[in-house]
Design a protein around this motif. Structure first.
Motif, PDB file in Angstrom:
ATOM      1  N   VAL A 125       0.843  -1.206   0.000  1.00 54.10           N
ATOM      2  CA  VAL A 125       0.000   0.000   0.000  1.00 54.10           C
ATOM      3  C   VAL A 125       0.871   1.246   0.000  1.00 54.10           C
ATOM      4  O   VAL A 125       0.623   2.208  -0.741  1.00 54.10           O
ATOM      5  CB  VAL A 125      -0.943  -0.006   1.222  1.00 54.10           C
ATOM      6  N   LEU A 126       1.914   1.228   0.838  1.00 51.30           N
ATOM      7  CA  LEU A 126       2.830   2.368   0.902  1.00 51.30           C
ATOM      8  C   LEU A 126       3.505   2.593  -0.445  1.00 51.30           C
ATOM      9  O   LEU A 126       3.611   3.727  -0.928  1.00 51.30           O
ATOM     10  CB  LEU A 126       3.879   2.109   1.983  1.00 51.30           C
TER      11      LEU A 126
ATOM     12  N   ASP B 201       2.484  13.427   5.067  1.00 50.83           N
ATOM     13  CA  ASP B 201       2.198  12.809   6.362  1.00 50.83           C
ATOM     14  C   ASP B 201       1.742  11.368   6.201  1.00 50.83           C
ATOM     15  O   ASP B 201       2.100  10.497   6.978  1.00 50.83           O
ATOM     16  CB  ASP B 201       1.124  13.618   7.104  1.00 50.83           C
ATOM     17  N   ALA B 202       0.917  11.117   5.170  1.00 45.93           N
ATOM     18  CA  ALA B 202       0.382   9.772   4.972  1.00 45.93           C
ATOM     19  C   ALA B 202       1.507   8.768   4.729  1.00 45.93           C
ATOM     20  O   ALA B 202       1.528   7.679   5.307  1.00 45.93           O
ATOM     21  CB  ALA B 202      -0.607   9.759   3.810  1.00 45.93           C
ATOM     22  N   LEU B 203       2.443   9.143   3.868  1.00 47.66           N
ATOM     23  CA  LEU B 203       3.558   8.252   3.586  1.00 47.66           C
ATOM     24  C   LEU B 203       4.452   8.102   4.796  1.00 47.66           C
ATOM     25  O   LEU B 203       4.929   7.018   5.114  1.00 47.66           O
ATOM     26  CB  LEU B 203       4.357   8.769   2.394  1.00 47.66           C
ATOM     27  N   GLY B 204       4.671   9.211   5.506  1.00 47.95           N
ATOM     28  CA  GLY B 204       5.511   9.149   6.701  1.00 47.95           C
ATOM     29  C   GLY B 204       4.914   8.256   7.762  1.00 47.95           C
ATOM     30  O   GLY B 204       5.605   7.431   8.370  1.00 47.95           O
ATOM     31  N   ASP B 205       3.618   8.384   8.001  1.00 46.87           N
ATOM     32  CA  ASP B 205       2.951   7.560   9.007  1.00 46.87           C
ATOM     33  C   ASP B 205       2.983   6.085   8.619  1.00 46.87           C
ATOM     34  O   ASP B 205       3.223   5.211   9.453  1.00 46.87           O
ATOM     35  CB  ASP B 205       1.499   8.015   9.186  1.00 46.87           C
TER      36      ASP B 205
ATOM     37  N   LEU C 175      15.583   2.981   0.228  1.00 44.44           N
ATOM     38  CA  LEU C 175      16.736   3.646   0.825  1.00 44.44           C
ATOM     39  C   LEU C 175      16.309   4.602   1.937  1.00 44.44           C
ATOM     40  O   LEU C 175      16.969   4.706   2.974  1.00 44.44           O
ATOM     41  CB  LEU C 175      17.518   4.411  -0.251  1.00 44.44           C
ATOM     42  N   THR C 176      15.183   5.295   1.720  1.00 47.79           N
ATOM     43  CA  THR C 176      14.662   6.189   2.755  1.00 47.79           C
ATOM     44  C   THR C 176      14.288   5.394   4.007  1.00 47.79           C
ATOM     45  O   THR C 176      14.615   5.790   5.131  1.00 47.79           O
ATOM     46  CB  THR C 176      13.427   6.943   2.234  1.00 47.79           C
TER      47      THR C 176
END
Length: 283
Positions: free
Chosen positions: A200-201, A215-219, A269-270
């Motif tokens: 999903v990410l 924020d959505a990707l970070g969470d 990598l992130t």
């Protein structure tokens, strides 16, 4: 504490530890990230890692007299501009005695032994990168053997192949007790759920213009990483999740598969960097 004091403390700590400068010649970004993550997290040896993706780039680095010296080379034999033992031979012609540990794609004992006969210190298959102690100790033993030979100014009386077989057996015995069970095996239900969350990410990363700061990707990324840390997951587990999710994401997407793979590299990598920070902060 000011910036100068921080810098002084970091320098002092590095002097207490032995820091090895590693040149990793590897064109696969996931394998490069995996090796860096394993070595950074090993807690025993300390490495400053340089990665190049082509034989030509490796030759340029080793020929640069103004650059810091290299202590050990981790060499993929299958590069875009060179294949097989010819890759090793080209490196050995330039490295001035720097120990070389070669990487093979499969459990190819014949290729590994041929590489040792040709002048490599040792060999590993890429599947063995996930064993933290094995990679670290193989590099350390390669460095020490090379230093010992230079100090003695003579070759060992033990045949090279026999010596390498004995050392590999000792390393694997030492690492056996510390071998990390992959998350896929230790907790298959959790692995499957995290793989779905990662997929999903990954789809969100591909479909958004907000990049990795949203924020959505970070969470979503942090939730996956938090679960990995709770389970003492390794960088290899993160790479495993990435590979499974990527395979599912590109299934049936032949037209956009290349673009998906390209964006996914930045994602892994992130997340690898974030995982390292989480372990550091919770140590």
């Amino acid at each position: 504490m000011n910036e100068n004091e921080n810098e002084h403390d970091n320098t002092w700590l590095e002097q207490l530890a032995t820091v090895h400068r590693l040149l990793h010649v590897e064109d696969n970004i996931a394998d490069a990230a995996l090796a860096e993550g394993v070595l950074t997290d090993n807690g025993i040896d300390h490495y400053r890692i340089e990665n190049v993706q082509r034989l030509a780039a490796a030759k340029a680095r080793l020929s640069d007299e103004g650059a810091p010296g290299i202590d050990v080379i981790l060499l993929d034999l299958a590069l875009p501009d060179s294949q097989g033992l010819a890759t090793l031979q080209a490196i050995l012609e330039l490295n001035a005695g720097i120990p070389v540990v070669v990487l093979t794609v499969l459990e190819d004992e014949h290729l590994g032994r041929d590489a040792v006969s040709a002048g490599a210190e040792d060999y590993l298959s890429k599947s063995e990168l996930v064993t933290q102690n094995l990679l670290s100790r193989t590099l350390r033993y390669a460095i020490e053997r090379s230093r010992r030979r230079r100090a003695q100014a003579r070759l060992s009386d033990v045949p090279v192949i026999a010596e390498q077989d004995a050392v590999r057996a000792a390393i694997k015995r030492d690492a056996l007790d510390a071998r990390v069970i992959p998350l896929r095996t230790a907790a298959p239900a959790l692995f499957e759920q995290l793989a779905k969350d990662y997929q999903v990410l990954l789809i969100n990363v591909i479909g958004t213009s907000a990049g990795f700061e949203s924020d959505a990707l970070g969470d979503g990324a942090n939730a996956i990483l938090d679960r990995l840390v709770e389970q003492r997951g390794s960088p290899a587990d993160l790479i495993d999740l990435h590979a499974v999710a990527l395979h599912r994401a590109i299934a049936g997407e032949s037209d956009s598969a290349a673009a998906i793979r390209e964006r996914s590299r930045t994602l892994v990598l992130t997340m690898m960097a974030r995982l390292a920070i989480l372990y550091r902060d919770r140590a």
